[in-house]
Design a protein around this motif. Structure first.
Motif, mmCIF file in Angstrom:
data_model
loop_
_atom_site.group_PDB
_atom_site.id
_atom_site.type_symbol
_atom_site.label_atom_id
_atom_site.label_comp_id
_atom_site.label_asym_id
_atom_site.label_seq_id
_atom_site.Cartn_x
_atom_site.Cartn_y
_atom_site.Cartn_z
ATOM 1 N N ILE A 185 0.663 -1.019 -0.058
ATOM 2 C CA ILE A 185 0.028 -0.005 -0.010
ATOM 3 C C ILE A 185 0.837 1.252 -0.125
ATOM 4 O O ILE A 185 0.765 2.047 -0.661
ATOM 5 N N PHE A 233 1.083 4.173 -2.933
ATOM 6 C CA PHE A 233 1.019 5.714 -2.663
ATOM 7 C C PHE A 233 2.602 6.286 -3.269
ATOM 8 O O PHE A 233 2.482 7.546 -3.698
ATOM 9 N N SER A 241 -6.076 3.137 -2.048
ATOM 10 C CA SER A 241 -4.798 3.522 -2.309
ATOM 11 C C SER A 241 -4.413 3.816 -3.765
ATOM 12 O O SER A 241 -3.941 5.000 -4.018
ATOM 13 N N SER A 257 -3.998 7.578 -4.637
ATOM 14 C CA SER A 257 -2.833 8.370 -5.421
ATOM 15 C C SER A 257 -3.111 8.897 -6.609
ATOM 16 O O SER A 257 -2.492 10.026 -7.048
#
Length: 168
Positions: free
Chosen positions: A57, A61, A155, A159
């Motif tokens: 994760i 990001f 995520s 992002s």
């Protein structure tokens, strides 16, 4: 009065006082934001070591913001943490039919690096390609449950949205 043969006790207040003292002395030589960044990175490395899914994760990001070298080292670290968990027996490795195509793709990339015009310039790209394929196997084996799959999707969307906002 303490007896000389009695061992000193390590308690949370004693350890936290020692760490605070160490950080205070260190802040005379290194700027506090760099110290905080180092402490944050150390905490993140420990979190990834205990739960490699967390590393996936974080990598999602970091993809839009980090350079290739940082991402490559991070992927290697997450993969090594996953391999350690596999060796201990807390994670499993599954090889599915789709993974065979990824292996064929990886071998094609390696072969193209060997037959390129100047192999010494393509060595770095070959290593980065290998790490990216390794990241595929790590992610595909770590994200098996619906919970971690949904976290990864959140995520990825977050992002992408951050990159969209920065592009405006």
């Amino acid at each position: 009065c303490r007896i000389a043969s009695e061992k000193p006790k390590f308690s949370f207040p004693n350890i936290s006082f020692f760490i605070g003292l160490l950080l205070g002395v260190l802040s005379c030589f290194v700027s506090p934001p760099k110290i905080l960044l180092a402490v944050f990175i150390a905490m993140l490395c420990y979190a990834v070591l205990t739960t490699p899914e967390m590393g996936v994760i974080v990598l999602i990001f970091a993809v839009p913001f980090a350079n290739t070298t940082v991402l490559t080292v991070s992927v290697l670290y997450v993969s090594v943490c996953y391999i350690i968990k596999c060796m201990i027996g807390k994670r499993t490795f599954k090889f599915e039919y789709m993974d065979l195509w990824v292996v064929i793709f990886m071998l094609t990339l390696l072969f193209s690096g060997f037959v390129s015009a100047d192999m010494r310039f393509s060595l770095k790209e070959m290593l980065v390609d290998l790490v990216l394929v390794l990241s595929y196997f790590t992610v595909s084996n770590l994200i098996r449950s619906k919970e971690w799959y949904s976290r990864c999707m959140i995520s990825i969307i977050s992002s992408s949205f951050i990159v969209f906002i920065m592009a405006l």
